[in-house]
Motif scaffolding. Structure first.
Motif, PDB file in Angstrom:
ATOM      1  N   ALA A  50      51.187 -31.573  68.797  1.00  0.00           N
ATOM      2  CA  ALA A  50      49.954 -30.890  69.212  1.00  0.00           C
ATOM      3  C   ALA A  50      48.861 -31.071  68.158  1.00  0.00           C
ATOM      4  CB  ALA A  50      50.220 -29.408  69.455  1.00  0.00           C
ATOM      5  N   ARG A  51      49.255 -31.032  66.876  1.00  0.00           N
ATOM      6  CA  ARG A  51      48.274 -31.243  65.813  1.00  0.00           C
ATOM      7  C   ARG A  51      47.765 -32.682  65.845  1.00  0.00           C
ATOM      8  NH1 ARG A  51      47.719 -26.732  65.307  1.00  0.00           N
ATOM      9  NH2 ARG A  51      48.296 -25.246  63.666  1.00  0.00           N
ATOM     10  N   ILE A  52      48.684 -33.624  66.023  1.00  0.00           N
ATOM     11  CA  ILE A  52      48.314 -35.038  66.068  1.00  0.00           C
ATOM     12  C   ILE A  52      47.405 -35.286  67.274  1.00  0.00           C
ATOM     13  CG2 ILE A  52      49.162 -37.405  66.372  1.00  0.00           C
ATOM     14  CD1 ILE A  52      51.781 -36.479  64.963  1.00  0.00           C
ATOM     15  N   ASN A  53      47.816 -34.794  68.450  1.00  0.00           N
ATOM     16  CA  ASN A  53      47.011 -34.994  69.662  1.00  0.00           C
ATOM     17  C   ASN A  53      45.631 -34.352  69.526  1.00  0.00           C
ATOM     18  OD1 ASN A  53      49.113 -36.396  70.912  1.00  0.00           O
ATOM     19  ND2 ASN A  53      49.938 -34.557  71.894  1.00  0.00           N
ATOM     20  N   HIS A  55      42.128 -36.476  69.954  1.00  0.00           N
ATOM     21  CA  HIS A  55      41.052 -36.181  70.899  1.00  0.00           C
ATOM     22  C   HIS A  55      39.727 -36.012  70.166  1.00  0.00           C
ATOM     23  CE1 HIS A  55      42.780 -36.165  74.877  1.00  0.00           C
ATOM     24  NE2 HIS A  55      43.899 -35.739  74.327  1.00  0.00           N
ATOM     25  N   TRP A  56      39.760 -35.373  69.050  1.00  0.00           N
ATOM     26  CA  TRP A  56      38.555 -35.171  68.247  1.00  0.00           C
ATOM     27  C   TRP A  56      38.026 -36.487  67.707  1.00  0.00           C
ATOM     28  CZ3 TRP A  56      37.294 -35.876  63.004  1.00  0.00           C
ATOM     29  CH2 TRP A  56      36.166 -35.176  62.537  1.00  0.00           C
ATOM     30  N   HIS A 110      45.557 -32.532  53.231  1.00  0.00           N
ATOM     31  CA  HIS A 110      45.354 -33.902  52.746  1.00  0.00           C
ATOM     32  C   HIS A 110      45.612 -34.946  53.830  1.00  0.00           C
ATOM     33  CE1 HIS A 110      44.791 -37.058  49.847  1.00  0.00           C
ATOM     34  NE2 HIS A 110      46.011 -37.515  49.982  1.00  0.00           N
ATOM     35  N   TYR A 111      45.959 -34.520  55.051  1.00  0.00           N
ATOM     36  CA  TYR A 111      46.133 -35.464  56.159  1.00  0.00           C
ATOM     37  C   TYR A 111      45.312 -35.000  57.354  1.00  0.00           C
ATOM     38  CZ  TYR A 111      49.734 -36.994  53.044  1.00  0.00           C
ATOM     39  OH  TYR A 111      50.388 -37.422  51.917  1.00  0.00           O
ATOM     40  N   VAL A 112      44.815 -35.942  58.129  1.00  0.00           N
ATOM     41  CA  VAL A 112      43.770 -35.611  59.109  1.00  0.00           C
ATOM     42  C   VAL A 112      44.195 -34.647  60.202  1.00  0.00           C
ATOM     43  CG1 VAL A 112      42.600 -37.813  58.700  1.00  0.00           C
ATOM     44  CG2 VAL A 112      44.095 -37.577  60.686  1.00  0.00           C
ATOM     45  N   ALA A 113      45.470 -34.670  60.570  1.00  0.00           N
ATOM     46  CA  ALA A 113      45.911 -33.782  61.649  1.00  0.00           C
ATOM     47  C   ALA A 113      46.387 -32.444  61.089  1.00  0.00           C
ATOM     48  CB  ALA A 113      47.015 -34.442  62.473  1.00  0.00           C
ATOM     49  N   ARG A 114      46.112 -32.214  59.827  1.00  0.00           N
ATOM     50  CA  ARG A 114      46.558 -30.978  59.157  1.00  0.00           C
ATOM     51  C   ARG A 114      48.069 -30.842  59.218  1.00  0.00           C
ATOM     52  NH1 ARG A 114      42.151 -27.066  58.828  1.00  0.00           N
ATOM     53  NH2 ARG A 114      40.248 -28.293  59.072  1.00  0.00           N
ATOM     54  N   THR A 115      48.723 -31.981  59.025  1.00  0.00           N
ATOM     55  CA  THR A 115      50.175 -32.023  58.964  1.00  0.00           C
ATOM     56  C   THR A 115      50.576 -32.167  57.504  1.00  0.00           C
ATOM     57  OG1 THR A 115      49.949 -34.401  59.284  1.00  0.00           O
ATOM     58  CG2 THR A 115      50.471 -33.083  61.238  1.00  0.00           C
ATOM     59  N   ASN A 116      51.878 -32.035  57.251  1.00  0.00           N
ATOM     60  CA  ASN A 116      52.334 -32.111  55.860  1.00  0.00           C
ATOM     61  C   ASN A 116      52.617 -33.525  55.381  1.00  0.00           C
ATOM     62  OD1 ASN A 116      52.140 -29.332  55.412  1.00  0.00           O
ATOM     63  ND2 ASN A 116      54.026 -29.032  56.583  1.00  0.00           N
ATOM     64  N   MET A 117      52.599 -34.462  56.329  1.00  0.00           N
ATOM     65  CA  MET A 117      52.818 -35.872  55.962  1.00  0.00           C
ATOM     66  C   MET A 117      51.841 -36.717  56.757  1.00  0.00           C
ATOM     67  SD  MET A 117      56.862 -36.459  56.050  1.00  0.00           S
ATOM     68  CE  MET A 117      57.330 -35.777  57.609  1.00  0.00           C
ATOM     69  N   GLU A 143      41.890 -27.847  70.878  1.00  0.00           N
ATOM     70  CA  GLU A 143      41.634 -29.052  71.678  1.00  0.00           C
ATOM     71  C   GLU A 143      42.350 -28.933  73.014  1.00  0.00           C
ATOM     72  OE1 GLU A 143      38.782 -31.430  70.019  1.00  0.00           O
ATOM     73  OE2 GLU A 143      39.791 -31.753  71.926  1.00  0.00           O
ATOM     74  N   SER A 144      41.553 -28.666  74.040  1.00  0.00           N
ATOM     75  CA  SER A 144      42.121 -28.409  75.368  1.00  0.00           C
ATOM     76  C   SER A 144      43.128 -29.474  75.810  1.00  0.00           C
ATOM     77  CB  SER A 144      40.997 -28.312  76.399  1.00  0.00           C
ATOM     78  OG  SER A 144      40.125 -29.431  76.305  1.00  0.00           O
ATOM     79  N   ALA A 145      42.840 -30.748  75.559  1.00  0.00           N
ATOM     80  CA  ALA A 145      43.719 -31.816  76.034  1.00  0.00           C
ATOM     81  C   ALA A 145      44.986 -31.936  75.194  1.00  0.00           C
ATOM     82  CB  ALA A 145      42.970 -33.146  76.062  1.00  0.00           C
ATOM     83  N   ALA A 146      45.022 -31.270  74.042  1.00  0.00           N
ATOM     84  CA  ALA A 146      46.248 -31.212  73.241  1.00  0.00           C
ATOM     85  C   ALA A 146      47.026 -29.958  73.616  1.00  0.00           C
ATOM     86  CB  ALA A 146      45.912 -31.203  71.747  1.00  0.00           C
ATOM     87  N   ILE A 147      46.300 -28.921  74.063  1.00  0.00           N
ATOM     88  CA  ILE A 147      46.941 -27.677  74.494  1.00  0.00           C
ATOM     89  C   ILE A 147      47.805 -27.926  75.734  1.00  0.00           C
ATOM     90  CG2 ILE A 147      46.485 -25.393  75.487  1.00  0.00           C
ATOM     91  CD1 ILE A 147      44.014 -25.228  73.601  1.00  0.00           C
ATOM     92  N   ILE A 148      47.310 -28.730  76.658  1.00  0.00           N
ATOM     93  CA  ILE A 148      48.048 -28.985  77.904  1.00  0.00           C
ATOM     94  C   ILE A 148      49.446 -29.566  77.645  1.00  0.00           C
ATOM     95  CG2 ILE A 148      48.063 -30.245  80.104  1.00  0.00           C
ATOM     96  CD1 ILE A 148      45.951 -27.990  80.005  1.00  0.00           C
ATOM     97  N   PRO A 149      49.592 -30.708  76.949  1.00  0.00           N
ATOM     98  CA  PRO A 149      50.953 -31.224  76.722  1.00  0.00           C
ATOM     99  C   PRO A 149      51.790 -30.263  75.891  1.00  0.00           C
ATOM    100  CG  PRO A 149      49.302 -32.666  75.685  1.00  0.00           C
ATOM    101  CD  PRO A 149      48.562 -31.659  76.463  1.00  0.00           C
ATOM    102  N   TYR A 150      51.162 -29.530  74.982  1.00  0.00           N
ATOM    103  CA  TYR A 150      51.925 -28.558  74.197  1.00  0.00           C
ATOM    104  C   TYR A 150      52.544 -27.505  75.118  1.00  0.00           C
ATOM    105  CZ  TYR A 150      53.191 -24.651  71.289  1.00  0.00           C
ATOM    106  OH  TYR A 150      53.899 -23.627  70.718  1.00  0.00           O
TER     107      TYR A 150
END
Lengths: 219, 222
Positions: A94-97, A101-102, A156-163, B67-74
């Protein structure tokens, strides 16, 4: 013989992201180059594969798919991928997606139009940028440096993940192509992140392939 | 018992898409309103939920997603959804996701971008009125959009080139329904009109859209 064909030129940022994902995830594939300058993306054959006539696109078995971020997610599921780049954990996905999208307006939109206007369009007959016409592009890029630094500030990573994840690869590829118009030295958080992603062997390798294409084009 | 809160104002197109998806997938949720004009999206509390300070965002059992389009698959994964709107079939999901990525520049930018500059900005945020000169390129882009969108629908009658309506159609519909305030001429585009009326008739869509119309009325019309 691979069941999967990836169409696109290694110079195209999203094509590179898909190819990188395949290599990082050990996904066997055939890479079919598309010569943008020769209009190969507008051929009847390719239009059947991607009605939007853009790269990248894939054909997996008989299934055709476009949009780099949708391709990554599809391949991850089709090939049962579970690595740091696109883990099965749907909270991390979800963080990556959310980043991907952004990314369209947040990163690519702020960079690629400037790059095209400054370096590519003039090669095809468009007027060179003047100080006046360049100003709004520069302003947008300045804004992007601030936003992107803020984005990186949490983990430090764009999706606000730890790696690092495939989100970092997408962002990296846009910055990579735009290095001629960028000044990363003035933005240490971005530079540190960029250098770290550059050091991943597969990313470095494919970057070198892209450099070759770039060199030939700018020559 | 799962706990899901959707944060956002029903006037927001992507908020409506997430709300409709939950209704259509029988996902229970609490809807927490956010008043943009009062700046509630800028509060410290909301910024912790969505650092981008935009809507929608959700909090599901303590986990925040934006992000709505990330919320859906989640949500689809968290609630084991397998319906026409976001089926488990990865090929159909891929088509839906491909649309949702294109949607930002292919639909939302063009329609909502125009709507913001023409109506929302001047009316609520003190932005300057659009001059005919500034409006012309926006109108030109809109006219181009009708053609592109009709082409998009031409293959299967649904935006993600799927056999049935999916959540992708909801995302597109919500942008277009809001943009009708720009006097969109759907009568001149029968392919779009037919699709629009089909999606408009989905009960969850009717409910959410009615909610948006209520807010418009409260705001004194647009």
């Amino acid at each position: 013989m691979s069941d999967l064909t990836v169409y696109g030129n290694v110079f195209s940022q999203p094509t590179r992201s898909v190819l990188t994902f395949c290599r990082l995830s050990g996904i066997e594939h055939t890479h079919k180059d598309l010569n943008f300058l020769k209009g190969e993306h507008m051929s009847k054959e390719f239009t059947l594969i991607n009605p939007f006539q853009a790269m990248p696109a894939i054909v997996h078995g008989t299934f055709n798919l476009w949009e780099s971020a949708a391709i990554v997610s599809y391949l991850a599921d089709a090939y049962n991928v579970d690595n740091q780049w696109y883990p099965k954990d749907f909270k991390i996905r979800a963080r990556i997606n959310a980043y991907l999208h952004w990314h369209h307006q947040g990163t690519r939109g702020s960079i690629v139009n400037y790059l095209v206007a400054k370096l590519f369009a003039p090669k095809f007959g468009a007027p060179e940028l003047t100080e006046e016409t360049e100003a709004p592009y520069k302003a947008k890029l300045e804004e992007w440096y601030q936003t992107f630094t803020w984005l990186l500030s949490e983990t430090h990573y764009v999706a606000r993940t730890n790696m690092p994840t495939i989100a970092d690869v997408f962002a990296y590829n846009e910055v990579f192509n735009a290095l001629p118009i960028m000044n990363l030295d003035a933005h240490p958080a971005i530079k540190a992140w960029f250098d770290e992603i550059s050091a991943v062997p597969i990313i470095r390798e494919i970057g070198q392939e892209a450099q070759e294409v770039y060199r030939k084009f700018l020559a | 018992m799962s706990e899901l809160v959707i944060h956002g104002n029903i006037l927001s197109q992507p908020v409506r898409s997430v709300v409709e998806f939950c209704m259509l997938s029988n996902i229970e949720f609490t809807h927490k309103d956010l008043n943009l004009i009062k700046g509630e999206h800028l509060s410290e509390e909301y910024t912790r939920i969505n650092p981008f300070q935009e809507m929608p965002a959700i909090v599901h059992d303590g986990y925040n997603v934006w992000e709505s389009a990330a919320i859906i698959p989640y949500l689809a994964d968290a609630y084991n959804v397998d319906n026409q709107w976001y089926p488990k079939d990865i090929k159909i999901r891929a088509r839906i996701n491909a649309y949702l990525h294109w949607h930002h520049q292919g639909v939302r930018d063009i329609l909502t971008g125009y709507l913001r500059r023409k109506i929302v900005g001047p009316k609520f945020f003190g932005a300057p009125e659009l001059t005919p000169e500034n409006e012309a390129p926006l109108r030109a882009k809109l006219n181009e959009w009708y053609t592109t969108f009709s082409w998009l629908l031409s293959e299967t009658h649904y935006v993600a080139r799927t056999q049935t309506a999916t959540v992708a159609d909801l995302f597109a519909f919500n942008e277009i329904s809001s943009a009708r305030l720009l006097q969109l001429d759907l009568d001149a585009h029968p392919t779009i009109k037919a699709w629009y009326e089909e999606i408009a008739a989905v009960p969850a869509v009717q409910e959410a859209t009615a909610g948006a119309m209520e807010v418009v009325k409260l705001l004194g019309g647009l």
